[in-house]
Structures are given as C-alpha cells and as structure tokens.
Design an enzyme around this catalytic site. Structure first.
Site, PDB file in Angstrom:
ATOM      1  N   ARG A   1      46.195  81.983  55.030  1.00  0.00           N
ATOM      2  CA  ARG A   1      45.929  82.245  53.620  1.00  0.00           C
ATOM      3  C   ARG A   1      45.523  83.757  53.555  1.00  0.00           C
ATOM      4  O   ARG A   1      44.614  84.041  54.014  1.00  0.00           O
ATOM      5  CB  ARG A   1      44.933  81.270  53.339  1.00  0.00           C
ATOM      6  CG  ARG A   1      44.731  81.525  51.737  1.00  0.00           C
ATOM      7  CD  ARG A   1      43.846  80.450  50.895  1.00  0.00           C
ATOM      8  NE  ARG A   1      43.620  80.883  49.832  1.00  0.00           N
ATOM      9  CZ  ARG A   1      42.347  81.220  49.090  1.00  0.00           C
ATOM     10  NH1 ARG A   1      41.248  80.923  49.769  1.00  0.00           N
ATOM     11  NH2 ARG A   1      42.168  81.519  47.816  1.00  0.00           N
TER      12      ARG A   1
ATOM     13  N   HIS B   1      43.492  87.211  43.941  1.00  0.00           N
ATOM     14  CA  HIS B   1      42.187  87.098  44.477  1.00  0.00           C
ATOM     15  C   HIS B   1      41.424  88.166  43.742  1.00  0.00           C
ATOM     16  O   HIS B   1      41.009  88.976  44.571  1.00  0.00           O
ATOM     17  CB  HIS B   1      42.361  87.049  46.079  1.00  0.00           C
ATOM     18  CG  HIS B   1      41.113  86.474  46.570  1.00  0.00           C
ATOM     19  ND1 HIS B   1      41.275  85.330  47.449  1.00  0.00           N
ATOM     20  CD2 HIS B   1      39.910  86.727  46.601  1.00  0.00           C
ATOM     21  CE1 HIS B   1      40.195  85.183  47.874  1.00  0.00           C
ATOM     22  NE2 HIS B   1      39.194  86.051  47.269  1.00  0.00           N
TER      23      HIS B   1
ATOM     24  N   GLU C   1      39.496  81.001  42.637  1.00  0.00           N
ATOM     25  CA  GLU C   1      38.179  80.570  42.056  1.00  0.00           C
ATOM     26  C   GLU C   1      37.775  81.313  40.796  1.00  0.00           C
ATOM     27  O   GLU C   1      37.116  82.156  40.601  1.00  0.00           O
ATOM     28  CB  GLU C   1      37.003  81.240  43.319  1.00  0.00           C
ATOM     29  CG  GLU C   1      36.889  80.623  44.441  1.00  0.00           C
ATOM     30  CD  GLU C   1      35.813  81.324  45.244  1.00  0.00           C
ATOM     31  OE1 GLU C   1      35.052  82.161  44.765  1.00  0.00           O
ATOM     32  OE2 GLU C   1      35.610  80.701  46.237  1.00  0.00           O
TER      33      GLU C   1
ATOM     34  N   ASN D   1      37.441  75.240  47.641  1.00  0.00           N
ATOM     35  CA  ASN D   1      36.527  76.271  48.328  1.00  0.00           C
ATOM     36  C   ASN D   1      35.204  75.718  48.325  1.00  0.00           C
ATOM     37  O   ASN D   1      34.709  75.761  47.223  1.00  0.00           O
ATOM     38  CB  ASN D   1      36.748  77.806  47.688  1.00  0.00           C
ATOM     39  CG  ASN D   1      37.952  78.513  47.854  1.00  0.00           C
ATOM     40  OD1 ASN D   1      39.050  77.787  48.322  1.00  0.00           O
ATOM     41  ND2 ASN D   1      37.902  79.742  47.288  1.00  0.00           N
TER      42      ASN D   1
ATOM     43  N   TYR E   1      31.073  76.305  49.978  1.00  0.00           N
ATOM     44  CA  TYR E   1      30.474  76.903  51.089  1.00  0.00           C
ATOM     45  C   TYR E   1      28.878  76.033  51.008  1.00  0.00           C
ATOM     46  O   TYR E   1      28.317  76.196  52.060  1.00  0.00           O
ATOM     47  CB  TYR E   1      30.065  78.263  50.595  1.00  0.00           C
ATOM     48  CG  TYR E   1      31.322  79.080  50.925  1.00  0.00           C
ATOM     49  CD1 TYR E   1      32.168  78.992  49.850  1.00  0.00           C
ATOM     50  CD2 TYR E   1      31.394  80.166  52.102  1.00  0.00           C
ATOM     51  CE1 TYR E   1      33.328  80.042  50.083  1.00  0.00           C
ATOM     52  CE2 TYR E   1      32.508  80.845  52.119  1.00  0.00           C
ATOM     53  CZ  TYR E   1      33.571  80.804  51.289  1.00  0.00           C
ATOM     54  OH  TYR E   1      34.828  81.636  51.480  1.00  0.00           O
TER      55      TYR E   1
ATOM     56  N   GLU F   1      38.810  77.376  51.653  1.00  0.00           N
ATOM     57  CA  GLU F   1      37.720  78.208  52.246  1.00  0.00           C
ATOM     58  C   GLU F   1      36.493  77.538  52.481  1.00  0.00           C
ATOM     59  O   GLU F   1      36.109  76.592  51.747  1.00  0.00           O
ATOM     60  CB  GLU F   1      37.471  79.450  50.940  1.00  0.00           C
ATOM     61  CG  GLU F   1      38.111  80.376  50.992  1.00  0.00           C
ATOM     62  CD  GLU F   1      37.540  81.388  50.064  1.00  0.00           C
ATOM     63  OE1 GLU F   1      36.473  81.723  49.908  1.00  0.00           O
ATOM     64  OE2 GLU F   1      38.765  82.102  49.273  1.00  0.00           O
TER      65      GLU F   1
HETATM   66  C1  PNW Z   1      34.520  83.315  47.957  1.00  0.00           C
HETATM   67  N1  PNW Z   1      29.280  80.776  45.437  1.00  0.00           N
HETATM   68  O1  PNW Z   1      33.500  83.695  46.766  1.00  0.00           O
HETATM   69  C2  PNW Z   1      35.660  84.300  47.977  1.00  0.00           C
HETATM   70  O2  PNW Z   1      36.887  83.546  47.526  1.00  0.00           O
HETATM   71  C3  PNW Z   1      36.004  85.354  48.958  1.00  0.00           C
HETATM   72  O3  PNW Z   1      36.636  86.406  48.640  1.00  0.00           O
HETATM   73  C4  PNW Z   1      34.531  85.738  49.550  1.00  0.00           C
HETATM   74  O4  PNW Z   1      34.568  86.666  50.183  1.00  0.00           O
HETATM   75  C5  PNW Z   1      33.755  84.349  49.709  1.00  0.00           C
HETATM   76  O5  PNW Z   1      33.812  83.410  49.307  1.00  0.00           O
HETATM   77  C6  PNW Z   1      32.361  84.727  50.587  1.00  0.00           C
HETATM   78  O6  PNW Z   1      31.552  85.130  49.517  1.00  0.00           O
HETATM   79  C7  PNW Z   1      32.533  82.990  46.713  1.00  0.00           C
HETATM   80  O7  PNW Z   1      28.134  81.304  44.987  1.00  0.00           O
HETATM   81  C8  PNW Z   1      31.392  83.540  45.953  1.00  0.00           C
HETATM   82  O8  PNW Z   1      29.158  79.574  45.781  1.00  0.00           O
HETATM   83  C9  PNW Z   1      30.301  82.722  45.587  1.00  0.00           C
HETATM   84  C10 PNW Z   1      30.190  81.511  45.958  1.00  0.00           C
HETATM   85  C11 PNW Z   1      31.385  80.730  46.457  1.00  0.00           C
HETATM   86  C12 PNW Z   1      32.598  81.621  47.049  1.00  0.00           C
END
Ligand code: PNW
Length: 492
Positions: free
Chosen positions: A97, A142, A187, A327, A329, A395
């Site tokens: 991706r 992006h 996002e 996505n 995290y 992601e």
């Molecule tokens: C993503 N949060 O951003 C992006 O899609 C990527 O480009 C980035 O490098 C990656 O995650 C890591 O940061 C996020 O606060 C930024 O939960 C913040 C969050 C989640 C995703």
C-alpha cells in the site's frame, strides 16, 4: 526456533508479564501487506516536474517539525523504488500500500497539465510490483494536497470535490488496468480534525468547530463521487474495489458507570461513525447530529455546525465502499464530560474526556500506547454496528527510537495485535481479510520528523544510498506471513 525463544524470553524480561499470544492460524485467503505514503518516503520534492504540496510548503516555511527536518529526500524512493520492491519481496507480502503524490502527476493540482515523468515513475513502480507478484494498493490522497489548492481553502472549498474527482478519474485511467485496490483518502479525521490545530502554527486561523465538519463533509462528498464514477466508468472493465481509510482509536469506558459506557460509545460514533455511518447508512450518526445541533444552539450559532447532506448525496454515499478500511494503533480510556460545555471544536463536541491507562505499554510516540485487547473490541464493534462488513486493516504499527535494530517492542506489538485480530476472526466471526503493517521502512513521521520510527526496515538517512536493513521485526513478520502463525507451533 532459537530466535523465537530469544524473543519470548526478552519480552518477559522487558515487560515483566507476558501477553498470551494466540496459537490460531491465519486462513489461507488472508492477505498481508506493508504500507508507506508518498511524502514520507519519496523525496525528490522538486524534481522532474513535481509541483509544490502543502507538506513541502509547511516544512520549508515553518518550525513546526520537531527536528526541523523535511521530506525533501526522505528514503529517496523516487530513485530507489527498486530497493523498496526488493525488501517487499524479501518480506513475502501479498500487497504494497503506497500513495501517489498528487503534485507529481498534476503539478498545479488541476488536469490542465499532466507531468509525464510522474506518470512514468508510478508506472515503473506498479510494473515492478506486478512483476514481483505483489499487488499494488494505491492511496490517492495521503495529506500532500497541492499547495495551489491549499491556498483556495482545500477541502473547505466545495469546488475541491470537482478537482479531486478529476484527479481520481485520471488515476483510474492511467493505472486502473493494474491497480485493483484503491483508497481514496487516508484518515480524514487526521487531516480534517487535527490539522486545523496545526494550521494555527502557520498563521491560518480556521474557524475551529466549523472547519473540521466542513472538511469531512466535502471529503465524504468527494469519496462518494469518486466511488460512483468508478462504478459507472471503470468497474466493468477494471474490476477493482474502493474504500477510504478511517483511523480510529478504540474508546474504552473509563469506568463501569452507565455515563462512561455511553460516553465511550458516543466517542466511537464521533470518530469512526462520522465517516462509516454515511457510507453504511447514508447519514451522520443520530447522536452526532443531535449533540452538535444542541451545542451549536447553546453556543449561539444560527444553524448546526454539522452540515446536512442533500438527499442525492445521501443516496450516493450509502453503500459507497467495497470493504471497510481501518487504520488502528491505540486505545484511550473515555469518560463522560457532558456536564461542562467548552468552546466549539470537533474534539470537544463528543463531550468526553480521554486519557491513557498507566498500565498500558508505551511507545516513542506519546499518543501510541499498547492495548491489544482494544483492537479486538473495536473489530467486534465495527462488525456489530455496521452490518458485519469485510474489514481490511490498512495500517497498524508501533513507534520506537531511531536505529533500534533489535526492535522487540515492535515485535511484541505486532504479535499481540495480530493475536487479537485472530481471535476476532475465529472466535467473534469478524470478517477481517487483510492486515497492513505501518510501515515498510523508517520514514518522515510528519510533525515528529525523523525522531520517531515506524519501520520494519531501518533506513540509514545519513548514507547517500539510504540503505534499507531489516530489523528483527522484519524477520518476525516474514515468518508470520510464511507460517501463518504467530508462535512456534499453531493449532488447527
Ligand atoms: C497514521 N492517532 O497517522 C498515518 O496514516 C501515517 O502517515 C503515519 O505515519 C502513521 O499513522 C503513524 O503516525 C496517525 O493519534 C496519526 O491515533 C495519529 C493517530 C493515528 C494515525
């Protein structure tokens, strides 16, 4: 075997307690991939006819990136894409991706001038991937909006919907013969609701509390237009599928109180439902419509700060996805805060307070705490709330310090998050069909510059070669893909 035991031992010694990893297996149809984005890896910011993007502009004219760095060179993938294909092959992923830099194809953002060098670059990358047996999955946007369009208000300007649809149309016609999985936007919550705060540092004072909703509204309208355009013009001949990557934290109730449980649910509807509800049901979640209308009225706005879709837009939106692209995290504890009304902003409108549980593991990014159980809960929430959709994880990944080759924190993160994914698939019946590791390699991490790393591969940013070297997590991930199992031996 020795290598696996070392990891298990190291995890126990580093965290004191050991997460119990599932010994379930990944179905044979399950796909594994890795992700990057154009501005974070390509470099060559002003080469071969590329136009200036918002991020070129931000990094060159403000002090907002913590280490003063920029993506001018980054991983130099514009020149080293063959190295990227080589490491993807080494990992054994099914797909890659990556995103297309709008300004590399259309320097001004508009279709009056097409930059052939940019088209050639993506053709070479796509052809190289296909030849290597790796599916190209393309993100159209992006975050690197053409600066020329940024000047006219980017997504706040409804005309933007036309421009981005023209750009998408061009991408389908150029690459759709080989690209079968498309992500329109990455996002929107991040670039619509978090960037207005960053814009303040640029001296651009957007009307916070209004601009987040306007931006998302236009992103959704654009997504629906692009989806319908593909259906009418390309789907029959190209046969691809389309979605929009939605980032969401899981909102874990801070206590057992009904108010906190409701608050956590409300927050999920504000963060994920903001986009998923219009796509699945044709309108914003009821609680969002009511809450923002009430707050707007109390705050003295003549109408709700949340815009309204026309009937045609609702019909175009409903069903405008072929799978849910997620996505994910991290998780936050979520408590009710409805007794106090603060100033207007998307962040305040959900009427919740969020914080982290001190027992959760940390990463090098303050927002990214480790709570794998939240991933499973989120997947179940999506299954139950949105008609049991196919879910593709576009992601998931872990942040650590520069130059950690023995990256046990990342291995543990991937292992435990995939373990929860497996449980969701086998025990809860959630239809997750693919998992994408963020990121293939270390890269430019937006406001954190190069101080925080997400790569499975290390990149030597000091060398002119930008040498890519596998970290231990790359070996672990490769092993998972090969064995379809997270531990030494899996059950049936
Ligand atoms: C993503 N949060 O951003 C992006 O899609 C990527 O480009 C980035 O490098 C990656 O995650 C890591 O940061 C996020 O606060 C930024 O939960 C913040 C969050 C989640 C995703």
């Amino acid at each position: 075997m020795l290598y696996r035991s070392i990891i298990a031992f190291a995890l126990i010694s580093k965290w004191g307690s050991c997460y119990e990893v599932s010994n379930l297996t990944f179905p044979s149809s399950f796909l594994f991939g890795a992700a990057t984005s154009a501005y974070q890896i390509e470099g060559a910011w002003n080469e071969s006819g590329k136009g200036v993007s918002r991020w070129d502009y931000i990094t060159h004219s403000t002090q907002i990136v913590v280490d003063g760095s920029n993506g001018d060179v980054a991983c130099d993938s514009y020149h080293k894409y063959e190295d990227d294909i080589a490491i993807l092959k080494e990992l054994g992923v099914d797909y890659y991706r990556f995103s297309i830099a709008w300004t590399r194809i259309l320097p001004s953002g508009l279709t009056n001038e097409i930059n052939q060098d940019g088209v050639d670059y993506y053709n070479s990358l796509i052809d190289g991937l296909v030849e290597a047996g790796i599916q190209p999955w393309v993100t159209m946007y992006h975050w690197d909006v053409p600066q020329a369009l940024n000047y006219i208000g980017d997504f706040s300007n409804p005309t933007f919907v036309d421009y981005v649809t023209d750009y998408a149309d061009l991408l389908f016609s150029l690459f759709g013969d080989r690209v079968k999985t498309w992500i329109t936007f990455n996002e929107p919550i991040t670039f619509c609701a978090h960037f207005p705060i960053a814009s303040a540092a640029l001296g651009v004072l957007l009307p916070v509390g209004v601009s987040e909703y306007l931006c998302s509204h236009n992103v959704l309208r654009a997504h629906a237009r692009i989806y319908r355009l593909y259906q009418l013009k390309y789907k029959y001949s190209q046969g691809g599928r389309i979605s929009i990557s939605l980032s969401t934290e899981y909102a874990e109730p801070a206590s057992d109180s009904p108010a906190d449980i409701e608050a956590a649910h409300r927050k999920l509807l504000f963060d994920f439902g903001w986009y998923a509800y219009p796509l699945v049901y044709g309108n914003y979640p009821r609680v969002m419509i009511d809450t923002v209308r009430n707050l707007s009225s109390i705050q003295g706005y003549p109408v709700s700060r949340l815009p309204i879709f026309t009937l045609t837009e609702r019909l175009m939106l409903r069903g405008a996805y072929d799978f849910i692209a997620l996505n994910h995290y991290t998780t936050s504890l979520t408590a009710d805060a409805s007794s106090e009304i603060k100033e207007a902003s998307f962040m305040n409108d959900a009427l919740v307070e969020q914080y982290k549980d001190p027992t959760w593991g940390n990463s090098s990014a303050s927002w990214l705490t480790v709570y794998p159980e939240g991933f499973r809960k989120l997947l179940v929430h999506i299954k139950e709330t949105y008609n049991d959709p196919e879910i593709v994880v576009t992601e998931n990944g872990f942040a650590d310090e520069p130059d950690e080759f023995n990256d046990l924190g990342r291995i543990s993160y991937i292992q435990s998050y995939l373990s929860e994914l497996l449980k969701a698939v086998h025990e809860d019946g959630v239809k997750v069909t693919a998992y994408t590791a963020w990121s293939l390699m270390d890269n430019f991490e937006w406001y954190n510059g190069f101080t925080v790393r997400f790569g499975l591969y290390h990149v030597d940013f000091d060398s002119s070669n930008k040498t890519r070297t596998p970290k231990d997590s790359a070996s672990y991930y490769r092993n998972v893909i090969e064995t379809r199992c997270l531990v030494d031996v899996c059950g049936e």
